[in-house]
Enzyme design. Structure first.
Site, mmCIF file in Angstrom:
data_model
loop_
_atom_site.group_PDB
_atom_site.id
_atom_site.type_symbol
_atom_site.label_atom_id
_atom_site.label_comp_id
_atom_site.label_asym_id
_atom_site.label_seq_id
_atom_site.Cartn_x
_atom_site.Cartn_y
_atom_site.Cartn_z
ATOM 1 N N ASP A 140 48.476 51.779 62.344
ATOM 2 C CA ASP A 140 48.958 52.000 63.710
ATOM 3 C C ASP A 140 48.426 50.927 64.659
ATOM 4 O OD1 ASP A 140 49.659 53.509 66.211
ATOM 5 O OD2 ASP A 140 50.072 55.113 64.803
ATOM 6 N N HIS A 213 48.382 54.639 71.092
ATOM 7 C CA HIS A 213 49.190 55.303 70.060
ATOM 8 C C HIS A 213 48.366 55.607 68.807
ATOM 9 C CE1 HIS A 213 52.505 55.543 67.052
ATOM 10 N NE2 HIS A 213 53.241 55.953 68.061
ATOM 11 N N SER A 552 56.368 60.040 65.847
ATOM 12 C CA SER A 552 55.038 59.452 65.661
ATOM 13 C C SER A 552 53.949 60.512 65.705
ATOM 14 C CB SER A 552 54.735 58.458 66.784
ATOM 15 O OG SER A 552 55.384 57.247 66.572
#
Ligand SMILES: *[C@@H]1O[C@H](CO)[C@@H](O)[C@H](O)[C@H]1NC(C)=O
Ligand SMILES: *[C@@H]1O[C@H](CO)[C@@H](O)[C@H](O)[C@H]1NC(C)=O
Ligand SMILES: *[C@@H]1O[C@H](CO)[C@@H](O)[C@H](O)[C@H]1NC(C)=O
Ligand SMILES: *[C@@H]1O[C@H](CO)[C@@H](O)[C@H](O)[C@H]1NC(C)=O
Length: 778
Positions: A140, A213, A552
């Site tokens: 990620d 994220h 996600s």
């Protein structure tokens, strides 16, 4: 001899590359035939490739090797001129040359909603010891090491099988790792080859997360218990990941302008070598044949070594055929809404109330006061786009000062629109869906009082403004926004999130995708201290937790669950873990009815949720599983009409496809769901069959009886109807025959019908969706 040939080949390649135009470089991933032996003078493949590529002394800079792959398969990625591709492809030891691709990045309450919070005395958490011996790799945007979600308090020593590293670099000390965050690496060569050197002011060439994220997804998979977590007061409670004691390893591959396949593959290679158990990949994708899909190829090799790979299905919903990361050896995860919402309603001057959602946390609008309402309509704004999108510089301050501005969704980020309105002097914003967005709503940390409304509500507001603005109207348009905080035990839940990507599977229609859905709407999880909750650099607010939405967020829920299941059942293969999650998934919401689709408010279908919403406790004890080995996938690729060469690229195996083809069709892969694909203009009477092998992972001497709910207009027979297992681990076959008539399946849109096949021993139910579709001729 072969080695000498290869070396000559590479030396020739170098010459060719140097003579070629040095300008037109692009990145390619080169897979080397595993049988071509490396010349013994080179200690590693990396030495071999780079020595060969730099042995000439010409002035032209040599083509750079970006990554060398050695664990998954021999190969490398390099920046090379496109003109030399045909020669490169023709070299005897080169198996395949794949162009680089860029991919976009695609919870206090979710563990409780899933029934595995610490207080609910969960057998799954108990038997898996909260996943403490397992390692989850999160590929990620990196990680925020000091976050309380990654504290190692009370964790025992790291297993001796762990070979990973904590790579120290710019602002990320080697002391950043602990017994929780046991590894951290970064891969930027592919990114920088395509994008130029990164700007060290705006991103960090290190495992440090400067986006948020990666920190968010990592804590969803395996965050520790953190009390009193919230985002600006919303969703307050104990934050926890799915496998609170599992170890985390962060592999940073996503940078400011995306995630590149050559870097992602390098992360897969390192993760498998490091000894991870689960790989979580929350990036989107394009759907191409598997032999051109570096992620599918990397995931295959990872699966072969027993590593479980889950990936986000993408946020391209609610349209059909939008699901990505669809290889059958990957678990593809869609997103659902949990039973929590953040209502923030719009009250119009005509007293109508339009429901909306928001996690704006600052002072609200003055109570009891109605504000003038503004919408630009179709007038042109920036770059030819409608001013109604509220792009940077598109709003005239004189026109919006002191008003609530209606902005249409699209182009720029939802929070960025709020920033544009705020800068122009607006007091509030209503973010309105267009017809393509449907009724799907995502709550954001806006920088001014703002809320999001669906397409129907948006239309009503736009019409109201139009009418009330007409000359002769008694009162000009006004509105206010009423923030209602966090609402729990919302019904119905779960609901398929509007953005969640949908089937059918564009690459392999015989395999139902997504496989399952998991919580992915408005999920609270860890957030870096160097990034604002809105993601805007002008926003100076900081929060330890943030609420985000997307597949996600759904993917790491499944990754964490997979770690728990693997901890409780160390002998289970990746396919067994997925089977357990799929055959125990549910499709009925907390009202007792079929889950709805957020985008339309209508009942959702198998194309939206696959096998259904994950049910962790049931997955712990599924009774039967449908297992698969890498050879089963080779047969599947044969039956999907892949050439021997293409199969070799994906699997590094030589396929004997004549054997596989005798055994049936692509739908005969021992998958926990079944899809019969018939041709639109085939024979009037259509039939096919599936062979499945069930493995008993429950008690010895258990007897399972089948129940069939056939798709409408379809005859389904299962033989035998009873499976009597004497031993645990025993395998038994059954055959499913499917018959229908072309005229019974409506041509066009609704030509997909679904039913269920359920095995039960009286205690457990093992359910497979059975789908029948008519494929439109191309
Ligand atoms: C890097 O980004 C900063 C902040 O946006 C900017 O001021 C600076 O000019 C950039 N540097 C380069 C070399 O592009
Ligand atoms: C929802 O259901 C209604 C009534 O059956 C139907 O008219 C409409 O087309 C459906 N909407 C979508 C988006 O499928
Ligand atoms: C593979 O080719 C055969 C023969 O042309 C055809 O009948 C079959 O439908 C094809 N299968 C797939 C999955 O495309
Ligand atoms: C490698 O060699 C073996 C034995 O000759 C052969 O069976 C296999 O197909 C070869 N693999 C590849 C990728 O060429």
């Amino acid at each position: 001899m072969a080695a000498a040939l290869c070396l000559d080949g590479l030396a020739f390649l170098v010459l060719l590359l140097r003579l070629a135009d040095a300008q037109n470089h692009a990145t390619y991933i080169v897979l080397i035939n595993p049988n071509s032996t490396k010349p013994s003078v080179f200690p590693t493949h990396s030495h071999w490739y780079s020595s060969s590529l730099s042995s000439s002394s010409e002035a032209v800079p040599p083509p750079t090797i970006l990554h060398t792959y050695s664990t998954l398969f021999p190969g490398f990625s390099a920046s090379i001129p496109a003109s030399s591709l045909p020669t490169l492809r023709g070299l005897p030891h080169v198996l395949s040359v794949i162009p680089e691709r860029r991919r976009p990045l695609a919870t206090t309450r979710s563990p409780l909603f899933l029934g595995i919070s610490s207080s609910s005395s969960s057998p799954l958490l108990h038997f898996s010891d909260f996943g403490s011996d397992l390692v989850v790799a999160v590929i990620d945007t990196g990680i925020t090491p000091s976050h309380p979600s990654f504290s190692d308090t009370g964790l025992g020593p790291v297993s001796s099988k762990w070979k990973g590293q904590c790579v120290a670099a710019n602002g990320f000390p080697s002391s950043a790792c602990n017994r929780k965050l046991i590894g951290a690496r970064f891969f930027s060569q592919g990114y920088e080859a395509s994008n130029g050197k990164m700007n060290a002011t705006t991103e960090s060439r290190s495992p440090l997360d400067t986006d948020g994220h990666g920190t968010h997804t990592a804590s969803i998979a395996a965050g520790r218990y953190v009390p009193d977590a919230s985002t600006l007061g919303y969703a307050r409670g104990v934050a926890a990941g799915m496998a609170p004691k599992a170890r985390l390893a962060a592999y940073k591959v996503c940078w400011n302008s995306g995630c590149y396949d050559s870097d992602i593959l390098a992360a897969f290679d390192a993760a498998v070598a490091d000894g991870v158990d689960v790989i979580s990949l929350s990036v989107g994708g394009v759907v191409v044949p598997y032999y051109l899909d570096a992620i599918a190829i990397g995931a295959f090799a990872a699966m072969e070594t027993g590593v479980y790979v889950s990936a986000s299905g993408g946020n391209g919903g609610p349209g059909g055929l939008t699901v990505t990361n669809v290889a059958p050896w990957v678990t593809t995860v869609g997103a659902g809404a949990i039973d929590r919402s953040f209502p923030a309603d719009v009250k119009l001057g005509n007293r109508r109330v339009i429901p909306g959602v928001s996690i704006y946390g600052g002072p609200g609008l003055e109570t009891g006061h109605m504000f003038p309402l503004f919408y630009t309509g179709d007038s042109e704004g920036t770059d030819g786009y409608s001013a109604s999108l509220c792009l940077e510089g598109s709003l005239v301050p004189k026109a919006v000062k002191g008003k609530i501005v209606v902005c249409d969704r699209g182009i720029n980020s939802r929070a960025a629109k709020g920033e544009v309105v705020r800068k122009a002097g607006g007091v509030g914003m209503i973010l309105a869906n267009g017809v393509f967005d449907g009724e799907g709503l995502v709550a954001d940390c806006h920088v001014l009082p703002a809320t999001a409304v669906g397409a129907t509500g948006g239309d009503e507001i736009r019409k109201y403004i139009e009418t009330a603005s007409k000359p002769g109207s008694k009162s000009p348009p006004t509105a206010t926004i009423i923030f209602k905080g966090t609402k729990l035990r919302v019904r119905p839940a779960p609901v398929v999130a509007s953005f969640s990507a949908r089937g059918p599977n564009p690459e392999s229609p015989e395999i139902l995708k997504p496989d399952v859905i998991a919580p992915g709407l408005n999920i609270l999880a860890a957030w870096p201290d160097n990034v604002s909750p809105s993601g805007l650099s002008s926003d100076k607010r900081r929060t330890a937790f943030n609420i985000l939405s997307g597949t996600s967020m759904a993917c790491p829920h499944v990754s964490g669950l997979a770690a728990l299941l693997k901890a409780a059942h160390p002998e289970w293969s990746p396919a067994a873990i997925r089977s357990a999650l799929m055959t125990t998934a549910y499709t009925v919401d907390n009202r007792g009815e079929t889950m709805l689709d957020e985008s339309s408010g209508n009942t959702s279908t198998v194309m939206d949720y696959g096998a259904g919403h994950v049910h962790p406790e049931k997955a712990m004890d599924p009774g039967l599983i449908y297992d698969l080995t890498s050879y089963d996938y080779v047969d599947f690729l044969c039956n999907s009409n892949y050439t021997a060469n293409n199969i070799q690229v994906v699997t590094r195996k030589t396929a004997d496809c004549s054997r596989a083809k005798r055994a049936g069709h692509a739908g005969n892969l021992n998958y926990p769901s079944m899809v019969a694909v018939f041709q639109q203009y085939g024979r009037p009477k259509m039939s096919t069959h599936f062979i499945r092998t069930a493995t008993n992972v429950g008690d010895a001497n258990s007897v399972y009886q089948v129940t069939v709910r056939p798709p409408m207009g379809v005859k389904v027979t299962v033989r035998p109807e009873r499976l009597a297992f004497r031993r645990t681990g025993q395998k038994l076959n059954f055959l499913v025959r499917v018959e229908t008539r072309a005229k019974k399946l409506a041509p066009g849109g609704s030509s997909t019908r679904s039913g269920l096949i359920t095995w039960s021993d009286g205690k457990r139910t093992v359910t497979s969706p059975l789908v029948v579709t008519l494929q439109q001729p191309l």
